[in-house]
Design an enzyme around this catalytic site. Structure first.
Site, PDB file in Angstrom:
ATOM      1  N   HIS A  33      10.883  39.886 -39.549  1.00 21.19           N
ATOM      2  CA  HIS A  33       9.552  40.457 -39.346  1.00 21.19           C
ATOM      3  C   HIS A  33       8.829  39.676 -38.257  1.00 21.19           C
ATOM      4  CE1 HIS A  33       5.514  41.969 -40.255  1.00 21.19           C
ATOM      5  NE2 HIS A  33       5.111  40.724 -40.385  1.00 21.19           N
ATOM      6  N   ASP A  69       4.496  48.524  -5.801  1.00 21.65           N
ATOM      7  CA  ASP A  69       5.381  48.188  -6.928  1.00 21.65           C
ATOM      8  C   ASP A  69       5.269  46.688  -7.135  1.00 21.65           C
ATOM      9  OD1 ASP A  69       7.544  47.956  -8.840  1.00 21.65           O
ATOM     10  OD2 ASP A  69       8.415  49.755  -7.977  1.00 21.65           O
ATOM     11  N   TRP A  81      10.831  32.690 -38.320  1.00 27.00           N
ATOM     12  CA  TRP A  81      10.871  32.872 -36.874  1.00 27.00           C
ATOM     13  C   TRP A  81      10.768  31.531 -36.156  1.00 27.00           C
ATOM     14  CZ3 TRP A  81       7.487  32.477 -32.551  1.00 27.00           C
ATOM     15  CH2 TRP A  81       6.223  31.931 -32.840  1.00 27.00           C
ATOM     16  N   SER A  83      14.661  36.918 -20.000  1.00 22.00           N
ATOM     17  CA  SER A  83      13.847  38.072 -19.643  1.00 22.00           C
ATOM     18  C   SER A  83      12.410  37.660 -19.342  1.00 22.00           C
ATOM     19  CB  SER A  83      13.881  39.078 -20.804  1.00 22.00           C
ATOM     20  OG  SER A  83      12.890  40.037 -20.677  1.00 22.00           O
ATOM     21  N   SER A  84      11.821  36.835 -20.219  1.00 22.77           N
ATOM     22  CA  SER A  84      10.430  36.414 -20.023  1.00 22.77           C
ATOM     23  C   SER A  84      10.263  35.552 -18.793  1.00 22.77           C
ATOM     24  CB  SER A  84       9.934  35.636 -21.239  1.00 22.77           C
ATOM     25  OG  SER A  84       9.801  36.489 -22.341  1.00 22.77           O
ATOM     26  N   HIS A 101       2.957  27.334 -29.172  1.00 20.54           N
ATOM     27  CA  HIS A 101       1.528  27.502 -29.103  1.00 20.54           C
ATOM     28  C   HIS A 101       1.088  28.281 -27.867  1.00 20.54           C
ATOM     29  CE1 HIS A 101      -2.348  27.350 -30.597  1.00 20.54           C
ATOM     30  NE2 HIS A 101      -2.713  27.194 -29.349  1.00 20.54           N
ATOM     31  N   GLU A 122       2.720  30.411 -26.489  1.00 19.80           N
ATOM     32  CA  GLU A 122       3.181  31.774 -26.736  1.00 19.80           C
ATOM     33  C   GLU A 122       2.128  32.606 -27.453  1.00 19.80           C
ATOM     34  OE1 GLU A 122       5.453  33.722 -25.972  1.00 19.80           O
ATOM     35  OE2 GLU A 122       5.506  35.229 -27.541  1.00 19.80           O
ATOM     36  N   TYR A 181      -0.989  32.252 -27.311  1.00 17.59           N
ATOM     37  CA  TYR A 181      -2.039  32.584 -26.348  1.00 17.59           C
ATOM     38  C   TYR A 181      -1.534  33.614 -25.350  1.00 17.59           C
ATOM     39  CZ  TYR A 181      -4.782  28.805 -28.252  1.00 17.59           C
ATOM     40  OH  TYR A 181      -5.495  28.003 -29.087  1.00 17.59           O
ATOM     41  N   SER A 187     -11.931  43.292 -21.878  1.00 15.10           N
ATOM     42  CA  SER A 187     -12.900  43.167 -20.784  1.00 15.10           C
ATOM     43  C   SER A 187     -13.033  44.488 -20.051  1.00 15.10           C
ATOM     44  CB  SER A 187     -12.464  42.103 -19.786  1.00 15.10           C
ATOM     45  OG  SER A 187     -12.498  40.834 -20.365  1.00 15.10           O
ATOM     46  N   HIS A 197      -0.963  20.697 -33.436  1.00 15.35           N
ATOM     47  CA  HIS A 197      -1.657  21.110 -34.651  1.00 15.35           C
ATOM     48  C   HIS A 197      -0.745  21.909 -35.577  1.00 15.35           C
ATOM     49  CE1 HIS A 197      -3.261  24.767 -32.221  1.00 15.35           C
ATOM     50  NE2 HIS A 197      -2.313  25.224 -33.002  1.00 15.35           N
ATOM     51  N   HIS A 198       0.440  22.251 -35.122  1.00 17.33           N
ATOM     52  CA  HIS A 198       1.398  22.870 -36.037  1.00 17.33           C
ATOM     53  C   HIS A 198       2.204  21.809 -36.760  1.00 17.33           C
ATOM     54  CE1 HIS A 198       0.781  26.881 -34.267  1.00 17.33           C
ATOM     55  NE2 HIS A 198       0.643  26.228 -33.142  1.00 17.33           N
ATOM     56  N   THR A 200     -13.045  30.328 -25.686  1.00 19.89           N
ATOM     57  CA  THR A 200     -12.916  31.600 -26.393  1.00 19.89           C
ATOM     58  C   THR A 200     -14.286  32.130 -26.785  1.00 19.89           C
ATOM     59  OG1 THR A 200     -10.950  30.574 -27.325  1.00 19.89           O
ATOM     60  CG2 THR A 200     -11.547  32.736 -28.154  1.00 19.89           C
ATOM     61  N   LYS A 249     -16.028  33.747 -23.944  1.00 19.23           N
ATOM     62  CA  LYS A 249     -15.581  35.116 -23.682  1.00 19.23           C
ATOM     63  C   LYS A 249     -16.243  36.095 -24.641  1.00 19.23           C
ATOM     64  CE  LYS A 249     -11.466  35.951 -22.045  1.00 19.23           C
ATOM     65  NZ  LYS A 249     -11.682  35.912 -20.605  1.00 19.23           N
ATOM     66  N   ARG A 275       3.326  30.306 -48.331  1.00 18.83           N
ATOM     67  CA  ARG A 275       4.076  31.196 -47.447  1.00 18.83           C
ATOM     68  C   ARG A 275       5.555  31.131 -47.730  1.00 18.83           C
ATOM     69  NH1 ARG A 275       3.403  29.576 -41.290  1.00 18.83           N
ATOM     70  NH2 ARG A 275       4.601  31.445 -40.943  1.00 18.83           N
TER      71      ARG A 275
END
Lengths: 373, 240, 777
Positions: C279, C308, C343, C372-373, C456, C458, C460, C471, C505-506, C531, C534, C653
């Site tokens: 998941h 393009d 994950w 790919s990324s 982390h 990721e 964001y 926006s 922080h993880h 944040t 924004k 969890r």
């Protein structure tokens, strides 16, 4: 889809007067090949154990599909720059005004590659500094013959132990540095405006070919260093402690699954008999314990899997990048032999040159950190 | 909310207070503007920023406002960090003369006390060992007397056979932890604390048992460790 | 004819190669010829007259319970005065055996046999302890009945007879037999290819029923498989992403069924572990990232006024790596051997033999996604650096483009670290390297650092493009330009930089040094500042504007609510004394679903309703859109809001079940938790199905939607300056009525293309090439 002006075939060749290809089979097939390769490799080996020859053909199918897709890609690229078909757009926006788009892209790619090697180096440094060095453990006397201790054995301990041993690595370093020079020469001749076409073709082909050859030499010497070893002529034996050959790392037992590694440098009996090769410092705990009779001495057995792993995977990743370069150089040399590089498209040699200098730079860092230190 | 420790509850209430202020401000503003500034189709909306396709519109900004809502949240965050600093210090206090002093001598007791913000301090602490493995906990009281620390097993209706750790109220313990195979983490639910137990390494976890501690509470595994992660439980008994 | 046949043959060869070749996959217990085919125990012959029996086993075992079992047999060679006696050998594939006396010996915990002393008996007693997990246990018993001719020919064994008994025993939850992954993968390929084929054929038919034949279909299909056009690739990404969003949702529903009541047995522990792993991986890598790429591929060239992307074939390569990676990632999941590591794939579990076989392929598939990324990052960064229209300096780019730029910078600088970690895991599991081998000195925290250094940034990466969409949508809906464009850009850049230094922080509870943990606490809290800027800027954008309510407006406002809530709940974690309680609890699950679904996915929905007319040329129904918004928004909050409370109560969890405290028994949660879990499950189902309203809307719109004008909402950026949909070769409608590449005008006073101070400094590093006038390096 057979050829026609406005819709050239997705299998190649391509008419570059119209800009970049709108269709190409290469990405689809390349992705499929990579998936097959990774899948079948994971079936051919599990936990370091070979799972039988039944899985091996699929690995080669994967590699074959990848090669096939590269052929399509090159088939589309081969005519680029020949017969006046050039499509090399330049940047409009600051700060890269008037710089080729693909050059900017190559720099971006190299930045991401830098992150790859940084991660590999970080792994190596973390383990190199975190796991006690085998020599330190040996001298501390905290081991017993027959029971393996976990320690870090840098590859340099084996490779930098003699001039002969380090010869392949040293030659490799020079080979790469010279190849960076030859690729620049290839670029220079491709860009030169006032020379005969035939002269340009020969010079560029020769310089690209030399670069290709030096890269092949690099990988060959690496294989010798890793697996084959090399024999020494008779008159040099005495400089090599009487040994008739330089053993490969494989022959020395420096393997990723080495959990009971032994070496003469960690064998108190050998050290006693050959004090000119190795010695135990008198201040060390081991010496004092042996003097006091509390340590029986003998051969120290070590689990050096992490050391071998970080060495082979880091230098192997670099080697894989050299291999990628060889594949690119093969294409470029063939194209050059057909007269494919003119001042209009010479810049594509520069793109490869940037990559190649990066590979060279990484080696210049890998060599001292992994072989000398 | 029975499982909140006083130290957690204190922080929680404070953070909820500020969340309500910030959230109320933002949502009130959103609510107001969503209704106040609507327009209906067909009306000619005033084109204050000269919106036109292919034209970058006029800048719309206000330096004072932007500085205000950069500086004010920054100040709030500094305040919240400061407010959390004390509890942080308490959770990770040093084992060498921190708020729990040094390891207890024979016959010494921690006699821990809790201050108004829920921070517990002690005269000394007892060392115990916790080992995690797939898929059960092992507790070792080392040389402590059974009135201070005791282990056992019990059959619980839902978890089956679980190890039991029995600790004394008013005493503080330092658990040194490791794992035999993969990473685990004991979560002492009613103490609101957890720490990973890593294979090949040693970590520590403070277990200060206050006088107000619940008599029976669960310890669950809080770092995924494979097939029986959910039922890798233990029971903590806090006795007088 | 030629290229079509070539393609078909190539595909057939590959597929049949994959299916035809035999696999040799070693089973966990090892295939032992003796167990399976039997032996001729000591030279005996098999005989039906010998009947073996194994007594004492229950119908199904209880976890970790010990049973006394008795092995006995009857029958054998009849000989005068000889009572049938003999020996035995017993294998139990799981659990552990133990002997009671000297008549039996333990070879290992799965294998027991008789001893010399116990050589001539008819029965033996042993104990067997059941495993702690749900599995099928295979018992294989061989008994040998002797004929007593110790001095006879053949060394005393001739004439003996032996027999075999097999029993399969299940645990409290029934477990289905695992299938061969090769077979399952082959089936998966065929089934999904078939489904896809039907869909494509139907879509093609709808295009032009008159021209429905192979000669028209094959080139159309080949065009889609080989296209390098950013619009087609964007559509491919989007369709794939939406498909996997559904697949991830199905997995979530199954998880929620399992969690609806305490102590549920709908899924076994092993199955549940695979479901939450897949998941997470599916939603992040196969749904969120592709959908972002879908929007980016479509809109970035359009917003920049380009024809393009910079590297079209590489762009196609980035896409095609994904579906093949998905096949690898899902390997094993239907046969019970899928990845079960979470994950986050923490070491050393991820390289342990306990982690299922599918984990290796899960790592391999993600390695492809990393490639790919990385290629995507390079492509977009280059495009935005070099292909902006004249008049568009960096500070004249639309905010969606800025958000994609910042996201791609974060992505391609962080994902190589993850790639290296994955390669390390893959190599450990395949060729046996020792990166995470604890006994050899491997360090689990190395993986944590490599993973979260990527992990982390990721998260964001997945939220920042949604910021960009919001926006655009709020500004257009309010008929205003975005408030504080410059500070929006700086806030994005600030988030991009800070993302890299807060990943600790993880790892607050991982045993790191307290000093590092304090620094991480402070920097994590500071992320709230850009944040917050924004959020306030968006609110201020509405000020003085004329809000026109469309579906995308509703989603943008909904985003403002849910993302703000998610951000606020995130602020609780950096306060360490709260983190030690909340870490790995459902409070975390609530927080990240608020920012990922309430943030990222709601942003996507806003983007879909906003840009659908441009991409397809058809309008979506507003009525269905509002219905979608109302049902989804309400059910979403009902689904995730109670999880905050469950987390504080102590629900962990990644636990396949939980137990509540009742009058009889102590559990780990109060009684109310059961009711809330059921409430969450029901809300989840409503939320899942509500999104089909949007899918239905898309289908209806495609079939009979109203034609869309060039600029239905009044936006200013270049995508609104072309037709809906844009022409095959992306071009724009210029002022003089012709089609070409545009130039950006500016309502502010701004000198086109003059580099700012940063660009001027950077440009001085470039060296002009005398011969060609081109700057090199």
């Amino acid at each position: 889809m057979s050829g026609g002006d406005h819709h050239p075939s997705a299998w190649g060749p391509h008419d570059w007067n119209h800009g970049a290809p709108h269709n190409s089979w290469s990405p689809f097939i390349l992705s499929m090949g990579v998936a097959i390769f990774l899948f079948s490799l994971g079936a051919a080996y599990e936990w370091g154990e070979f799972q039988g020859w039944g899985n091996v053909p699929l690995v080669f199918v994967g590699l074959g599909v990848i090669s096939f897709s590269l052929l399509i890609w090159w088939r589309q690229d081969m005519s680029f720059g020949m017969h006046g078909e050039v499509f090399e757009p330049k940047s409009t926006g600051a700060p890269f005004q008037n710089i080729d788009i693909r050059k900017v892209a190559m720099w971006m790619f190299l930045m991401s590659e830098m992150m790859v090697f940084t991660s590999l180096f970080s792994t190596y440094m973390r383990y190199r500094l975190g796991i006690p060095n085998c020599k330190t453990v040996f001298h501390s006397g905290e081991w017993v013959e027959g029971t393996a201790v976990t320690c870090f054995e840098p590859a340099g301990h084996l490779i930098a132990s003699s001039w002969f041993h380090i010869a392949p690595g040293a030659i490799n370093t020079f080979a790469l540095i010279i190849s960076s020079f030859t690729i620049v020469q290839a670029l220079r001749y491709a860009k030169k405006k006032d020379i005969d076409e035939d002269v340009r073709r020969r010079k560029v082909t020769r310089y690209l070919g030399t670069t290709w050859f030096l890269a092949i030499l690099f990988l060959t010497l690496k294989m010798i260093e890793w697996f084959l070893g090399f024999p020494l002529p008779e008159f040099l034996h005495e400089f090599n402690h009487g040994d008739s050959e330089i053993k490969s790392l494989y022959a020395e037992g420096y393997l990723i699954n080495a959990d009971s590694y032994e070496h003469k440098a960690f064998d108190t009996d050998y050290i006693e008999k050959h004090p000119e090769d190795y010695s135990i410092p008198e201040e060390s705990a081991l010496y004092m314990m042996m003097e006091a009779g509390t340590h029986p001495g003998g051969k120290m057995m070590a689990n050096i899997q992490v050391s071998a792993t970080t060495f082979y995977v880091t230098t192997g990743t670099h080697g894989a990048h050299v291999l990628g370069g060889i594949i690119g150089l093969t294409y470029m040399t063939l194209k050059a032999a057909k007269g494919g590089y003119t001042p209009d498209n010479a810049v594509s040699i520069e793109y490869f040159g940037l990559y190649w200098h990066f590979v060279d730079l990484v080696w210049v860092l890998v060599f001292p950190f992994f072989y000398l230190y | 909310m029975s499982v909140m420790t006083p130290i957690f509850a204190g922080l929680w209430d404070h953070y909820i207070f500020w969340s309500l202020i910030v959230g109320g401000f933002a949502f009130g503003w959103l609510y107001h503007h969503s209704f106040w500034f609507t327009s209906k189709d067909g009306e000619k909306p005033p084109n204050v920023d000269e919106l036109k396709v292919g034209v970058f519109p006029k800048h719309y900004d206000d330096m004072r406002l932007e500085v205000a809502w950069t500086v004010l949240p920054f100040i709030l965050i500094v305040w919240l960090t400061y407010y959390s600093w004390g509890p942080l210090d308490a959770m990770w206090t040093s084992a060498d003369g921190g708020i729990h002093g040094y390891e207890c001598e024979e016959g010494q007791f921690s006699n821990n006390t809790m201050d108004s913000s829920g921070i517990i301090s002690s005269e000394c602490y007892h060392v115990i060992e916790i080992t995690g493995q797939q898929w059960f906990w092992s507790f070792d009281c080392l040389e402590l007397g059974t009135s201070i620390c005791d282990t056992g097993t019990e059959t619980m209706e839902v978890y089956g056979s679980v190890p039991v750790l029995s600790l004394k109220k008013g005493e503080t313990y330092l658990a040194t932890m490791t794992s035999i195979d993969v990473t685990h983490a004991p979560w002492f639910q009613h103490l609101g604390t957890k720490e990973d137990s890593l294979p090949g390494q040693q970590t520590t976890l403070w277990l200060p048992i206050p006088d107000s501690m619940t008599e029976e509470s669960m310890v669950l595994c809080a770092e995924y460790c494979g097939d029986a992660h959910s039922v890798m439980a233990a029971k903590l008994i806090a006795h007088n | 004819m030629r290229s079509r046949t070539k393609g078909a043959i190539a595909a057939l060869v590959v597929i049949s190669a994959m299916l035809a070749l035999p696999s040799a996959q070693s089973l966990p217990g090892g295939i032992s010829g003796v167990q399976q085919s039997g032996c001729n125990c000591h030279g005996a012959v098999p005989s039906d007259s010998v009947v073996a029996s194994l007594d004492g086993l229950p119908e199904s075992y209880n976890y970790s319970e010990t049973y006394d079992i008795t092995i006995s047999f009857q029958g054998g060679p009849s000989q005068e005065g000889n009572v049938n006696q003999g020996g035995f050998h017993l294998w139990a594939s799981q659990g552990s055996l133990a002997v009671n006396d000297a008549t039996a010996q333990l070879y290992n915990e799965n294998e027991v046999g008789h001893t010399e002393a116990g050589n001539d008996q008819v029965s033996w007693t042993l104990t067997w302890t059941a495993p702690a997990t749900d599995t099928n246990v295979d018992f294989i018993l061989h008994v040998n009945s002797v004929n007593g001719n110790a001095d006879g020919a053949g060394g005393g064994t001739s004439g003996d007879m032996w027999s075999k008994l097999t029993i399969t025993l299940g645990g409290p939850v029934e477990v289905l037999e695992a299938a061969d992954p090769f077979v399952v993968l082959g089936v998966l390929i065929i089934v999904s290819a078939t489904l896809l084929a039907f869909t494509l054929v139907f879509v093609f038919y709808r295009k032009d029923p008159e021209a429905f034949d192979w000669d028209n279909f094959a080139p159309w299909l080949a065009d889609w498989l080989t296209s390098t056009d950013h619009k087609k690739i964007g559509t491919l990404y989007f369709v794939a992403g939406l498909f996997f969003l559904g697949v991830g949702g199905i997995m979530a529903m199954i998880i929620r069924i399992q969690l609806s009541v305490p102590g549920n047995d709908f899924l076994t522990q092993e199955q549940y572990n695979q479901f939450f792993t897949l998941h997470g991986t599916t939603m992040i890598f196969l749904a969120a990232m592709p959908m972002i790429n879908g929007f980016a591929n479509w809109m970035i060239p359009l917003q920049l006024g380009a024809a393009d992307l910079a590297l079209p074939r590489i762009n196609a390569m980035s896409f095609w790596l994904q579906p093949f990676a998905a096949l690898l990632i899902f390997t094993g999941v239907f046969s019970g051997h899928g990845a079960d590591t979470g994950w986050t794939g923490y070491a050393p579990y991820v390289v342990s033999e306990g982690a299922h076989y599918g984990t290796t392929m899960w790592a391999a598939g993600q390695i492809m996604l990393v490639a790919s990324s990385t290629l995507t990052g390079i492509n977009f960064l280059t495009t935005m650096a070099v292909m902006r229209a004249p008049g568009m300096g960096w500070m004249q780019m639309p905010l969606f483009s800025w958000s994609v730029l910042v996201a791609n910078v974060m992505l391609f600088l962080s994902i190589p670290a993850f790639g290296v970690g994955l390669i390390q895991v893959y190599l450990d599991r395949v060729i046996g390297t020792a990166f995470y081998d604890i006994a050899a000195g491997g360090d689990p925290l190395l993986w944590s650092h490599l993973f979260w250094y990527f992990g982390h940034p990721e998260v964001y990466v997945v939220i920042v493009p949604s910021f960009g969409i919001i926006s655009e949508v709020i500004a257009t809906s309010s008929r205003r330009s975005v408030f504080g464009y410059r500070s929006m850009v700086y806030a994005l850049a600030g988030i991009g930089v800070v993302a890299f230094i807060v990943y600790g922080h993880h790892m607050f509870t991982s045993g790191m040094s307290p000093t590092l943990r304090f620094v991480t606490m402070l920097t994590t809290m500071l992320v709230a500042v850009p944040t917050g800027i924004k959020i306030f800027n968006w609110l201020m954008t509405m000020h003085g504007g004329s809000l026109v309510y469309r579906t995308h407006t509703l989603w943008a406002l909904g985003f403002l609510v849910t993302f703000t809530l998610g951000g606020i709940s995130g602020m609780f974690f950096p306060s360490i004394a709260m983190d030690t309680h909340l870490h790995e609890s459902y409070f975390v699950v609530a927080h990240f679903h608020y920012v990922l679904v309430g943030g990222t996915v709601f942003g996507f929905f806003a983007g879909i309703y906003y840009w659908w007319p441009k991409a397809t040329g058809k309008m979506l129904s507003e009525k269905l859109g509002v219905l979608h918004f109302l049902t989804a928004f309400v059910s979403y909050n009902a689904l995730f809001w109670p999880m905050h409370r469950l987390g504080v109560w102590g629900m962990t969890r990644r636990h396949h079940t939980y137990f509540v405290t009742t009058e009889e028994a102590l559990g780990s949660l109060p009684m109310e938790a059961a009711g809330w879990n059921m409430f969450i499950t029901v809300s989840g189902f409503i939320f899942f199905f509500s999104n089909f309203i949007m899918v239905f809307n898309m289908i209806v719109s495609s079939v009979r939607g109203e034609d869309a004008p060039d600029d239905p909402w009044g936006g200013w950026s270049f995508e609104w300056m072309t037709s809906s949909p844009p022409p095959n070769h992306t071009l724009y409608k210029l002022d003089d009525g012709s089609w070409g590449l545009p130039t950006l005008k500016d309502a502010n006073e701004h000198i086109a293309n003059e580099p700012g101070w940063l660009s001027s400094w950077f440009q001085r590093l470039m060296v002009e090439d005398e011969e060609t006038g081109e700057a090199s390096h």
